[in-house]
Write a protein that holds these residues in place. Structure first.
Motif, PDB file in Angstrom:
ATOM      1  N   GLY A   1     -21.307   4.228 -23.294  1.00  0.00           N
ATOM      2  CA  GLY A   1     -22.049   5.464 -23.103  1.00  0.00           C
ATOM      3  C   GLY A   1     -21.634   6.495 -24.133  1.00  0.00           C
ATOM      4  O   GLY A   1     -20.709   6.276 -24.922  1.00  0.00           O
ATOM      5  N   PRO A   2     -22.298   7.647 -24.128  1.00  0.00           N
ATOM      6  CA  PRO A   2     -21.963   8.715 -25.080  1.00  0.00           C
ATOM      7  C   PRO A   2     -20.528   9.215 -24.924  1.00  0.00           C
ATOM      8  O   PRO A   2     -19.954   9.758 -25.852  1.00  0.00           O
ATOM      9  N   ASP A   3     -19.948   8.989 -23.748  1.00  0.00           N
ATOM     10  CA  ASP A   3     -18.566   9.407 -23.495  1.00  0.00           C
ATOM     11  C   ASP A   3     -17.553   8.389 -24.021  1.00  0.00           C
ATOM     12  O   ASP A   3     -16.347   8.587 -23.901  1.00  0.00           O
ATOM     13  N   GLY A   4     -18.060   7.282 -24.602  1.00  0.00           N
ATOM     14  CA  GLY A   4     -17.181   6.252 -25.141  1.00  0.00           C
ATOM     15  C   GLY A   4     -16.721   5.233 -24.112  1.00  0.00           C
ATOM     16  O   GLY A   4     -16.027   4.280 -24.456  1.00  0.00           O
ATOM     17  N   LYS A   5     -17.108   5.406 -22.857  1.00  0.00           N
ATOM     18  CA  LYS A   5     -16.700   4.468 -21.809  1.00  0.00           C
ATOM     19  C   LYS A   5     -17.585   3.226 -21.838  1.00  0.00           C
ATOM     20  O   LYS A   5     -18.805   3.320 -21.990  1.00  0.00           O
ATOM     21  N   VAL A   6     -16.951   2.075 -21.670  1.00  0.00           N
ATOM     22  CA  VAL A   6     -17.676   0.805 -21.662  1.00  0.00           C
ATOM     23  C   VAL A   6     -18.446   0.678 -20.356  1.00  0.00           C
ATOM     24  O   VAL A   6     -17.879   0.845 -19.268  1.00  0.00           O
ATOM     25  N   LYS A   7     -19.729   0.378 -20.479  1.00  0.00           N
ATOM     26  CA  LYS A   7     -20.591   0.184 -19.311  1.00  0.00           C
ATOM     27  C   LYS A   7     -20.745  -1.307 -18.987  1.00  0.00           C
ATOM     28  O   LYS A   7     -20.731  -1.693 -17.830  1.00  0.00           O
ATOM     29  N   VAL A   8     -20.914  -2.122 -20.021  1.00  0.00           N
ATOM     30  CA  VAL A   8     -21.095  -3.569 -19.850  1.00  0.00           C
ATOM     31  C   VAL A   8     -20.460  -4.277 -21.030  1.00  0.00           C
ATOM     32  O   VAL A   8     -20.576  -3.818 -22.180  1.00  0.00           O
ATOM     33  N   GLU A   9     -19.788  -5.392 -20.745  1.00  0.00           N
ATOM     34  CA  GLU A   9     -19.265  -6.281 -21.784  1.00  0.00           C
ATOM     35  C   GLU A   9     -19.757  -7.687 -21.466  1.00  0.00           C
ATOM     36  O   GLU A   9     -19.843  -8.063 -20.292  1.00  0.00           O
ATOM     37  N   ALA A  10     -20.068  -8.445 -22.517  1.00  0.00           N
ATOM     38  CA  ALA A  10     -20.578  -9.796 -22.302  1.00  0.00           C
ATOM     39  C   ALA A  10     -20.176 -10.715 -23.443  1.00  0.00           C
ATOM     40  O   ALA A  10     -19.932 -10.267 -24.564  1.00  0.00           O
ATOM     41  N   VAL A  11     -20.116 -11.988 -23.109  1.00  0.00           N
ATOM     42  CA  VAL A  11     -19.997 -13.047 -24.107  1.00  0.00           C
ATOM     43  C   VAL A  11     -21.118 -14.027 -23.794  1.00  0.00           C
ATOM     44  O   VAL A  11     -21.227 -14.508 -22.657  1.00  0.00           O
ATOM     45  N   SER A  12     -21.958 -14.272 -24.776  1.00  0.00           N
ATOM     46  CA  SER A  12     -23.068 -15.205 -24.608  1.00  0.00           C
ATOM     47  C   SER A  12     -22.927 -16.326 -25.611  1.00  0.00           C
ATOM     48  O   SER A  12     -22.582 -16.092 -26.763  1.00  0.00           O
ATOM     49  N   THR A  13     -23.213 -17.527 -25.160  1.00  0.00           N
ATOM     50  CA  THR A  13     -23.225 -18.682 -26.049  1.00  0.00           C
ATOM     51  C   THR A  13     -24.668 -18.924 -26.463  1.00  0.00           C
ATOM     52  O   THR A  13     -25.555 -19.029 -25.611  1.00  0.00           O
TER      53      THR A  13
END
Length: 129
Positions: A93-105
């Motif tokens: 987000g604009p605050d630098g906080k991670v909202k979603v993380e993913a690893v896709s093959t």
């Protein structure tokens, strides 16, 4: 070098809990990957090959509401394994906080035959960090 894409949540992206639906995050993961490919691949490569997802692993860490913007960042940290490689994605987000993380093959297919194709070094090189 990571590839970035900015996305703003529309009212259609929002679920009954008032934030971006999990299925929308999956779409955004695909959108950033496809945009990355079309940005770096030649017209000939795009005509010859298509990428498909074989696996997603997603961690939801925060919520995003309608009208809010996230910056998606994607990178490929390791060389491919045959026809496949893992793509990492992070939305902040604009605050630098991670909202979603993913690893896709992702797997590479020959468009004409629909068969898996080994990812050649020259095709992989622009993706690698």
């Amino acid at each position: 070098m990571p590839f970035t894409l900015t996305i703003t949540a529309s009212p259609d992206d929002i679920d009954e809990l008032g934030h971006v639906n999990n299925a929308v995050w999956v779409k955004w993961i695909q959108d950033i990957a496809v945009t990355h490919w079309t940005t770096i691949a030649s017209a000939e490569q795009q005509a010859a090959y298509i990428w498909v997802v074989t696996r997603h692993e997603i961690d939801y860490r925060g919520n995003v509401g309608a009208g809010e913007t996230v910056t998606g960042e994607t990178w490929v940290p390791e060389p491919p394994r045959g026809a496949r490689f893992d793509r990492h994605v992070r939305f902040t987000g604009p605050d630098g906080k991670v909202k979603v993380e993913a690893v896709s093959t992702w797997a590479l297919l020959d468009r004409a035959t629909g068969r898996l194709q080994r990812v050649r070094p020259e095709l992989a090189a622009p993706f690698l960090t």
